[in-house]
Design a protein around this motif. Structure first.
Motif, PDB file in Angstrom:
ATOM      1  N   CYS A   1     -14.612  -3.132   1.915  1.00  0.00           N
ATOM      2  CA  CYS A   1     -15.643  -2.108   2.073  1.00  0.00           C
ATOM      3  C   CYS A   1     -15.091  -0.868   2.777  1.00  0.00           C
ATOM      4  O   CYS A   1     -14.053  -0.903   3.426  1.00  0.00           O
TER       5      CYS A   1
ATOM      6  N   ASP B   1     -18.173   3.671   8.098  1.00  0.00           N
ATOM      7  CA  ASP B   1     -18.725   4.924   8.600  1.00  0.00           C
ATOM      8  C   ASP B   1     -17.869   5.431   9.765  1.00  0.00           C
ATOM      9  O   ASP B   1     -17.383   4.644  10.583  1.00  0.00           O
TER      10      ASP B   1
ATOM     11  N   THR C   1     -14.693  10.351   3.088  1.00  0.00           N
ATOM     12  CA  THR C   1     -16.014  10.500   2.477  1.00  0.00           C
ATOM     13  C   THR C   1     -16.946  11.205   3.455  1.00  0.00           C
ATOM     14  O   THR C   1     -16.611  11.379   4.632  1.00  0.00           O
TER      15      THR C   1
ATOM     16  N   SER D   1     -19.524  10.001   4.714  1.00  0.00           N
ATOM     17  CA  SER D   1     -19.954   9.049   5.742  1.00  0.00           C
ATOM     18  C   SER D   1     -18.794   8.460   6.527  1.00  0.00           C
ATOM     19  O   SER D   1     -18.993   7.919   7.617  1.00  0.00           O
TER      20      SER D   1
ATOM     21  N   GLU E   1     -12.933   5.260   2.744  1.00  0.00           N
ATOM     22  CA  GLU E   1     -12.918   4.167   1.786  1.00  0.00           C
ATOM     23  C   GLU E   1     -11.628   4.246   0.981  1.00  0.00           C
ATOM     24  O   GLU E   1     -10.903   5.243   1.036  1.00  0.00           O
TER      25      GLU E   1
ATOM     26  N   ARG F   1     -19.822  -0.133   5.458  1.00  0.00           N
ATOM     27  CA  ARG F   1     -20.834   0.386   4.560  1.00  0.00           C
ATOM     28  C   ARG F   1     -21.778  -0.757   4.153  1.00  0.00           C
ATOM     29  O   ARG F   1     -21.427  -1.931   4.221  1.00  0.00           O
TER      30      ARG F   1
ATOM     31  N   GLU G   1     -23.232  -1.783  -1.627  1.00  0.00           N
ATOM     32  CA  GLU G   1     -22.359  -0.834  -2.302  1.00  0.00           C
ATOM     33  C   GLU G   1     -20.876  -1.188  -2.184  1.00  0.00           C
ATOM     34  O   GLU G   1     -20.021  -0.404  -2.599  1.00  0.00           O
ATOM     35  N   VAL G   2     -20.550  -2.376  -1.657  1.00  0.00           N
ATOM     36  CA  VAL G   2     -19.150  -2.721  -1.456  1.00  0.00           C
ATOM     37  C   VAL G   2     -18.640  -3.575  -2.611  1.00  0.00           C
ATOM     38  O   VAL G   2     -19.398  -4.080  -3.437  1.00  0.00           O
TER      39      VAL G   2
END
Length: 402
Positions: free
Chosen positions: A195, A198, A233, A235, A238, A335, A339-340
């Motif tokens: 993942c 943040d 990113t 946030s 990644e 995250r 979404e990972v």
């Protein structure tokens, strides 16, 4: 041989592999999947090139699964990365080894392999029912929500291959956790794996550099030190290099409440050489010029130094070189699991026997990401799903014979 009725719940790689083994043996196999089509996560994973397995030394490969490596070893030994390549070739998909050791289909797509696989299953008599969402146990049966309404299925054995909780829009939503726990099956919490994280970026840095790749760096955590690259990113961060450290960073955050990735922005230079080269620069020149000429650093790397280093570090050549070689990048949280790439946690190993059957529910088997293991990207995830699907199928065969 007495023909048995077997339900496989979940049409991902583990479930389809089990269906192949069981239908070849002549059993009546039905695959139930909640989505309109099967293998959706498999197809998405292969959208930019299906990384089906890895060609590194097998003993090293088999150790990539963390604390679950020993428990997975028998399944992996029975269906090794080389076996995966042979199996794919049997379906008309020739593979090649990339420069990093990752193995890809020559067509670089998942769809031809999946289509050939489904044709084989159909030829072997396996039945496929889509839009059949498992919604729990019902006395001695299994409850499904279907376009025709509620359906109760009875069978001689069941394989659960429902995946973890990543990418729920593709079918893996983790709803099964509570149903198994209600049956006294021990399930560890599902957590993000492979993942992004943040990071508390400043507004100007976020707006200027979101989407920028950070290349030719090494990163260090409790997992070790690895070269690679990742992406900034809005946030946080990644990418493949972050994923290699994801389990370590996540576990640190859960244990200590704080974690950081330590970056080397100039891995080909020593601290001493950087100090020497930076000290030789004209002090009247701008910081950007001195950094570019003295350390070969500019763009997003230079901005990251400004973002994370103390102001006093930037003015002193020795302190600046130390920050370049060991820049601490604090992360706040993984995250969201939705979404990972994959999830950790799942059915605990002490709750299944050597044939992948749940000790608390005889006749019910599990495979794939439902089990409590995790691995980095690079073909490890798919190979373990294939292998545990085959191992569970063989476990079902042995149990039915008994």
């Amino acid at each position: 041989m007495t023909i048995k009725k077997i339900a496989i719940i979940g049409g991902g790689p583990a479930g389809l592999m089990a269906a192949e083994v069981l239908s070849l043996s002549g059993h009546l196999v039905t695959i139930y999947d909640a989505m309109p089509t099967v293998g959706r996560k498999f197809l998405l994973a292969g959208k930019s090139g299906l990384n089906i397995t890895h060609a590194e030394d097998y003993s090293r490969f088999a150790g990539r699964f963390g604390i679950a490596s020993d428990r997975l070893r028998a399944a992996l030994d029975a269906f090794t990365p080389q076996d995966v390549r042979i199996w794919a070739a049997g379906l008309g998909t020739e593979t090649f080894v990339g420069s990093s050791g990752r193995v890809f289909p020559k067509a670089m797509k998942a769809s031809p392999l999946l289509r050939a696989w489904l044709r084989r299953l159909d030829a072997q008599g396996a039945r496929l029912l889509t839009r059949h969402r498992w919604s729990g146990f019902d006395d001695n049966g299994y409850r499904f929500e279907t376009p025709e309404g509620l359906k109760i299925v009875h069978c001689d054995a069941v394989l659960l291959a429902l995946g973890g909780a990543s990418w729920p829009r593709l079918g893996s939503d983790g709803a099964w956790v509570s149903w198994l726990r209600n049956k006294d099956v021990e399930v560890s919490n599902l957590r993000p794996a492979n993942c992004g994280f943040d990071v508390d970026w400043s507004g100007p840095f976020r707006e200027r550099f979101a989407g920028e790749p950070l290349k030719s760096v090494t990163a260090t955590s409790d997992a070790g030190t690895f070269p690679g690259e990742f992406v900034i990113t809005k946030s946080g961060i990644e990418g493949s290099l972050v994923y290699a450290h994801a389990a370590s960073l996540r576990d640190r955050l859960e244990g200590d409440g704080a974690a950081a990735l330590v970056l080397d922005l100039a891995p080909l230079r020593t601290t001493e050489r950087l100090t020497w080269d930076l000290a030789r620069q004209d002090r009247k020149a701008s910081f950007s010029t001195r950094l570019r000429k003295g350390a070969g650093i500019e763009g997003v790397k230079a901005a990251l130094l400004r973002e994370l280093a103390h102001e006093g570090d930037l003015a002193d050549p020795q302190r600046l070189s130390q920050r370049i070689k060991a820049l601490s990048l604090p992360v706040l949280r993984p995250r969201p699991i939705a979404e990972v790439i994959s999830s950790a946690g799942g059915v605990c190993w002490n709750g299944i026997d050597d044939g992948y059957m749940l000790k608390a529910i005889p006749g019910v088997f599990v495979a794939g990401e439902m089990l409590d293991w995790e691995a980095p990207t690079g073909g490890y995830l798919l190979t373990a799903c294939f292998s545990t699907g085959r191992a569970a199928a063989q476990g079902i065969q042995s149990w039915l014979r008994r």
